[in-house]
Structure formats: structure tokens, C-alpha cells
Design a protein around this motif. Sequence first.
Motif, PDB file in Angstrom:
ATOM      1  N   LEU A 823       0.834  -1.206   0.000  1.00 23.96           N
ATOM      2  CA  LEU A 823       0.000   0.000   0.000  1.00 23.96           C
ATOM      3  C   LEU A 823       0.865   1.251   0.000  1.00 23.96           C
ATOM      4  O   LEU A 823       0.596   2.219  -0.739  1.00 23.96           O
ATOM      5  N   TYR A 824       1.909   1.255   0.818  1.00 25.71           N
ATOM      6  CA  TYR A 824       2.835   2.393   0.915  1.00 25.71           C
ATOM      7  C   TYR A 824       3.484   2.677  -0.440  1.00 25.71           C
ATOM      8  O   TYR A 824       3.544   3.826  -0.894  1.00 25.71           O
ATOM      9  N   ASN A 825       3.966   1.617  -1.093  1.00 27.95           N
ATOM     10  CA  ASN A 825       4.635   1.786  -2.391  1.00 27.95           C
ATOM     11  C   ASN A 825       3.670   2.262  -3.468  1.00 27.95           C
ATOM     12  O   ASN A 825       4.013   3.120  -4.295  1.00 27.95           O
ATOM     13  N   GLU A 826       2.465   1.733  -3.470  1.00 23.41           N
ATOM     14  CA  GLU A 826       1.477   2.142  -4.467  1.00 23.41           C
ATOM     15  C   GLU A 826       1.074   3.605  -4.276  1.00 23.41           C
ATOM     16  O   GLU A 826       0.879   4.338  -5.244  1.00 23.41           O
ATOM     17  N   PHE A 827       0.958   4.015  -3.048  1.00 24.97           N
ATOM     18  CA  PHE A 827       0.626   5.424  -2.772  1.00 24.97           C
ATOM     19  C   PHE A 827       1.699   6.345  -3.345  1.00 24.97           C
ATOM     20  O   PHE A 827       1.402   7.355  -3.996  1.00 24.97           O
ATOM     21  N   HIS A 828       2.972   6.002  -3.107  1.00 22.28           N
ATOM     22  CA  HIS A 828       4.071   6.858  -3.562  1.00 22.28           C
ATOM     23  C   HIS A 828       4.212   6.868  -5.082  1.00 22.28           C
ATOM     24  O   HIS A 828       4.738   7.835  -5.643  1.00 22.28           O
ATOM     25  N   SER A 829       3.770   5.832  -5.738  1.00 26.24           N
ATOM     26  CA  SER A 829       3.848   5.823  -7.207  1.00 26.24           C
ATOM     27  C   SER A 829       2.637   6.481  -7.854  1.00 26.24           C
ATOM     28  O   SER A 829       2.705   6.948  -8.996  1.00 26.24           O
TER      29      SER A 829
END
Length: 849
Positions: A823-829
Motif C-alpha cells: 500500500l505504501y509503495n502504491e501510494f508513492h507511485s
Amino acid sequence: MKKRNNSKNITLNYKTTLLVDVFPLAPVEIYYTYILETSEQKNFVGHRVVIPFNNRKIMGIIYQEHRGELDFDKSKLKKIIEVVDDKPIIPEKMFQLARWVADYYITPIGEVLKNIIPPKLKIPEKKYIQFIGVSDFEKNILNKTEQKIITFLKNRKNPVSFESLKQQIKTSKLEQNLDLLVQKGIVKIIRRKKTVIPKKQVFHINSQMFSEQVFSEYLEILKRKKALVQILQYLYELQKSNKNAFELEEFKKEFPTKNITKHLENLIDLGFIEVELKDDTDINPEYKPSYNFPNELILTLTKEQENALNQIIKEIESSKYSSFLLYGVTGSGKTLIYLHCIKKCLEMGKSAIVLVPEISLTPQLIERFNNAFPNQVAVLHSRLSDSQRVKQWISILNEEKKIVIGPRSAIFAPASNLGLIIVDEEHEPTYKQDEPAPRYNARDVALIRGKLENCVVILGSATPSINSYYAAKLGKHKLLTINERADGAKLPDIILVDMLEKRKQRKVFGQFSDTLIHKIIDRLTRKEGIILFQNRRGFGLLVECRFCGYIPKCPECEVSLTYHKSEQKLKCHYCGYERKYDSTCPKCGKTPMLILGYGTQRVEEELQSILSELGYEPKIERYDLDVVVKSSDRNEIIQKFYFGEIDILVGTQLIAKGLDFERVTLVGIINADLQLNIPDFTANERAFQLFTQVAGRAGRRSTLPGEVVIQTTSPNAYPIQEFVNSNYDSFFKKELYYRKHLHYPPFFRLVSVEIQWKNENPNEELISFIKEKLDGLKNAIVLGPVIPIIPKIRGWNRKVFLVKINRTKDPNLANTTKFFRTLYNEFHSKFHTKKLKLIIDVDAQFSLL
């Protein structure tokens, strides 16, 4: 020129090329592979290096020598610019710990490593080249570039920086040529860290130069140099008053002129003063002996202490991981057990880390530990200067200091061969870092580090956290109980005052019942110490216009401002914003504004007024965050109260934490309802802990029995009833019942997912995105999004999802943390992270604050 002995053979060590994986000290989640060219045969893991990264030079840490094949062309690899350290500063086990923290708390590992290393250590070293000497024979066999380097260096007295040499010698192979010259013994490389301990100048007055005759002669000679004469006259008066030394900064205050350094240099040349350079990182004055504590290792242990100690020592000797919950009533002598355990570690050549919840506890604790273990204690905390932290950190790394004391960040101290980690007052919420990331709990990190280091971990408390006590009941920690106070002292008697009944009887004076006033007067008469607990700082909790209802609020946070009367200011306790107080309402123009609620300043002022009317003029001081910001004030207040120069100490929760005052026989809890009425699932637990801890300051010696007066409008609330009965086990069972049925820790784990945005309107796309993702999380209860109690902090608007994870379904949160990492990585992308924030707080301590 220094000649070298040419009889020995010259051996050339040519460079080898290694591929190493490096973690940049930046918010990155992976390591990057670099080329390391070196002539040294050693393991470089844990060394700092300067690397090219995103068109800039930054610091990184070598994680490992690269294994396996590259999945891209080797020609694309970049070279390490410089190896900074002579030896590793991050041990292998610390890498493992950093990896766990990064994975569990959803934080880039580069960010974790950046937090482990003191700020000044992140700055690269500067490289200097010093010419040694060269024979005519050697000079003839040097290449042209090497000869140019020698020509440039040999006429310079001091070492030349690499940058300066690079400007003079235009070649792409400067480093290779320097390496050859080093190998031949013609030049040497000197590394000067920008982290060199800074020096402070101390000037000593030469009293012989200030005899009447010499002084008069020089005044005549220098009479046209008015500034110099003024300084000389000032120095003359200083030495007459027996002050024979001064520091530069102190002197600049008297003579604020840009030429002061030049004038002092003239006086040094003339012989009036001498200069001495001292390390500017000596933290000992802050912690110099002040309390006359004995060496406690000579004290006799009680049977309960001895039983607990024997069990811990047995595990320390095994050099295997083991965890204990040391549950001892206030004043039971847990610190004495800590000292004996550390003594055993030192005898075995091992080190120890002692965590404390507050910096304010360190002066007393350090003196007690220094008395037992002279010159073996290092201190780490955020109030040290960068240079002081570096010095302490390096003394631990070099094994000069074997004992580390500090708040939560000290868990990352580079102590080697660890034998023991102690988490004192383990129940304290201050062990959990709120911001910045990583949002770790030092108590839990201590347990993980204990497993990695195969050492013993002691969690100590008189009021264990519900989580730790529950874990001990399940057998995850060995439970050690001490029910009696040391030296035969008894727990204080507790007097419950119903403030509603007192008001009906008209026996309340401001915030004080007649019962508490009478007890205070009794102790003043007997010259015994008094502590009053009010867990709100400032004067009034808020200011309100009685005509239009206007309440001043922080422009950056959606909270009311607190009135601080002593400074005549309104302050925000969240972001630090402040403004001058004006009794006229800015909205309707009417006056005066009403000051509502009671903070420590108001309690102090009101009590002074009441006692003055009764003919008493005690010395009253406050001890809260407004005071302890300055370490000098903090230590001075504690010392004065300890020795009886202060009669009454009014404070917040800071006075409830581990301070030891044998003269205190009365504790007053002014308003117990403040803590009980916090809208959070931890409110009852925190209230019971705070009341018990602050009550524990009273009657800590058998010769001076103590009393506690607790004032409340909720006398039947179960935290208060169990506190009055001193029954932690009963409180634990009741609290556990509610936690289980409401799906809170220790049965469920909490993960707070917070969205922050700058604009007025929330980002609906982001909220929908997060909600959709969370709906797909198995074995979880998802609440929200809701607007928290504080809807805006430091200019960022907030919405929160609260996720409850069933412990039985995901005991170590392995699946949950993977989900949140994605979730964290998807938010940042997907989103613009300068205008939006996603904060994931694993094991959140508060639900909606």
C-alpha cells in the motif's frame, strides 16, 4: 627535506575491484550495487562510503559484498567515490535490526539507518595529503604526474586538501597516482572528519603581567590603542576578583566587536593571556555529582531482590536470549537489581544498554550508575549537541564505554558484545516514536535486539503495560515480582477526596480541598517535601470571550491555544506557535477574555495565594515541559527540591517517572478526572499508571511514611478504586475484559492509517483508494475514515483509518506488514507526495488522537 632509508625493497600493492551492495542514507527501500576499488584486503561491510546518487554525492553504508550475477550491464555500475571509515560503524547484527525495523514499521531502510547514525557522522571526511620525503633515485623513476604532485607538495608546510591538489594537477588519474605515492612511502593520506570534536578556547590571565608597575608601563605604551586599553582594564579587574580564566564566547558578550579575536591575539603575543584548547563536548558538568548518592552495590539486598537477581544472573551467564518482566512496587529497589546485573555483565566482558523514558530522569540515574561504575557510562539523548552525541557514540563504538544510558533512541547504540538490555518504566508511552519515521516502539525493538544479540532483556515497572503483563502471563516473559519496598518502607496511605461532596460542603478553595490544604500545611510545618500533580502545563487550558464565544486557535493546528501567564503568551502545545496575549476579544472588541481550566502555572499561583492568606510563604516551583527544555534549569530545580531548598514541586507527568526524593511525604493529585476523561482506549490504563507512579514518590524511606491525596469527581471509577486499593491485578483483569470485547490490544493489534493534505478540501480520490485497499485486508476490522480529535496539525489536515488485526490470525504481523508495504509503495507511485501524506503507524498507541 626528510630522507628515506632506501635499503628496503619497495612493494607495490595494486588495487582490486569489488562489487558491493550499498544502502544510501536516504528514504530508499533497496540497496544499490557499486564498484569499490581498493588496495586493502579487508571486509568493508558496515563502512560508510561516499557514493554518487541521483546526480549528487551522499553517504551510504556497505551492506554486503555483492553475490550472484548482475541482471544488467556491469558498465552501468558507478564507482564508490570514497571509503570514509577505517573500521565498520554498523555491525552486522545492527543491519539485521535495521532490516526488521524497516519491515515491521513500514519505513525505507535507508531512513532507518539514517536515524541510527548521529547527524554529524553522516558528513563525509575531508582528505588531505602530506609530503614525507623522496630520494633522488626515487624521484627519477616517478612518472610526470607523480613528479608534479611532489613539486606542488614539498614546499608546503601543512597538508594540502585533495580538492586543492585536484585544482592544481589536471588529470583524471589523480587518485591512482596518489595511491602509488602512498605505497612508496613518499606521501601519506590524512583523513580529517568534519565530525572532529570542536575545540573551545579558554583564556588564562597571566597575573604577573598585571602587577602595578608592568600594567602601568603597558597602559602608557598602548594608550593610542583605545580598544586594547579597555580590554586590558577589564582583564585587570577580572584578575583582581580572582577570576583568572574566561571563554571566548563569554568575552564576546562584553566586547561585541568583530576585531575582538585580533585584540586577544595581540594580548597573547604581549604575554598578558595564554590560550588553552579544550574539547567542547564535555557533558560531565551537566551530570556532575549533586545528590550524594552512595555506591549502591554495597547495599544489602532483600530476599525478594536476591531471588529476582539470581534468576536473571543465571540467564546472563548462559549468554542466551531471555526476557524478564520485573514487576516491583514503587521504591522496591529495581535499580539496585539493574546495577548488580550490569556488574555481572562487565565481569564477563559484556556491555549493557539502559533505556529510560525521559531525558529528565538521566541526571539522578547517571550519578547512581557513575558511583557504581566510574568512567564506564555513556549517555545518548536528543538534548546533547551533535558533537557531544558523536563523542559519546564513538566511545561506545570503540568499547571505551560499556554502559549506555538514554531514552528510546539509545536502543540503537553501537554497543558490542551485549549482555543486557534494560527497559526501565517499560509501560511509558514515550518509548513509542510518533514522528518522524520510523515509528518504532523501543521496548519491542529491545526484545528483537535481545534475540539477535543473544542477550537478556529486562522490562521493569511498578505498573506494567497491559500488553507486557499479558505476555508474561502467557509465558513469553519470565515474571519476577517484588511486593515490598526496600529498607522496610511502606506504601503510602491513599486518601480519596470526592470533590462533588466537598463543593456541596463548601470546603473547596479554587482547585484545593480542605483535606489537601491541611495536609500541605502539616508537611510545611514539619519541613517535609510535597509534590502536587496536575497533568496540564500553562496557566489556563483555553481562553474564551464571554460575550461572543470566540476561542483563540492555532492557525496551523485545529486546537485552542493555551494561556501562559508568566510570559503573557498564548501557545500551541503541538506545533510551538505562540502569540502575545491580549485580554480584548479580536472578534467583538469586548474585554476581558475568560481564562478557563487549570494548568500547572495556575495551580502554583493559586496555592501560593491560599497559603499566604493562612500565613505561610513556602518556596514553590513548577516542573513541566516549559521548565525542562533548559537542562540547567531542570537539574537545578531537582537538586534544590532534593536538598529542601524548594518546599513544594508542582508538575506534570514528568514528576511521576522514577525520581527519588527521600524527603517527600505528601503527594497531591489535583484533578484525577483530567486523565480519566481522555477519549482513548488507553485512558484507564494510563490513569492507573500515572496515579500509582506519582504516588510512589511519597514515603520512600521507612523513617518518613507517606500519604497521597487524590481529588476526583468520579470516586467510583474502577481505575481510581483499584489505585486506592493498590491492586494492579484486579485492575488488569477488569481492563482485560473490556479490551477483549472491544477488540483492542493485547488481543488485537492496531494499525493507524492516516491521510494528510494541505488544501481545504480532502482528496477524495486518495480516500477512496485507501478505503478500497483496506477493504481487501483479511482478518481485520477497519474503522473510518474519521476526523480525529485534533483535525489539523502543523498545517496538515487529517483523516484516520483504524485497522484492528486479530493476533491469533497473524501473530507476528508478517502478512499485515507485507500488505501495508505494498500500500505504501502504491501510494508513492500514484500520488503527489508533496501535497499528500500517508502515515502508517504499526502498533499505534492511541486510537483517534
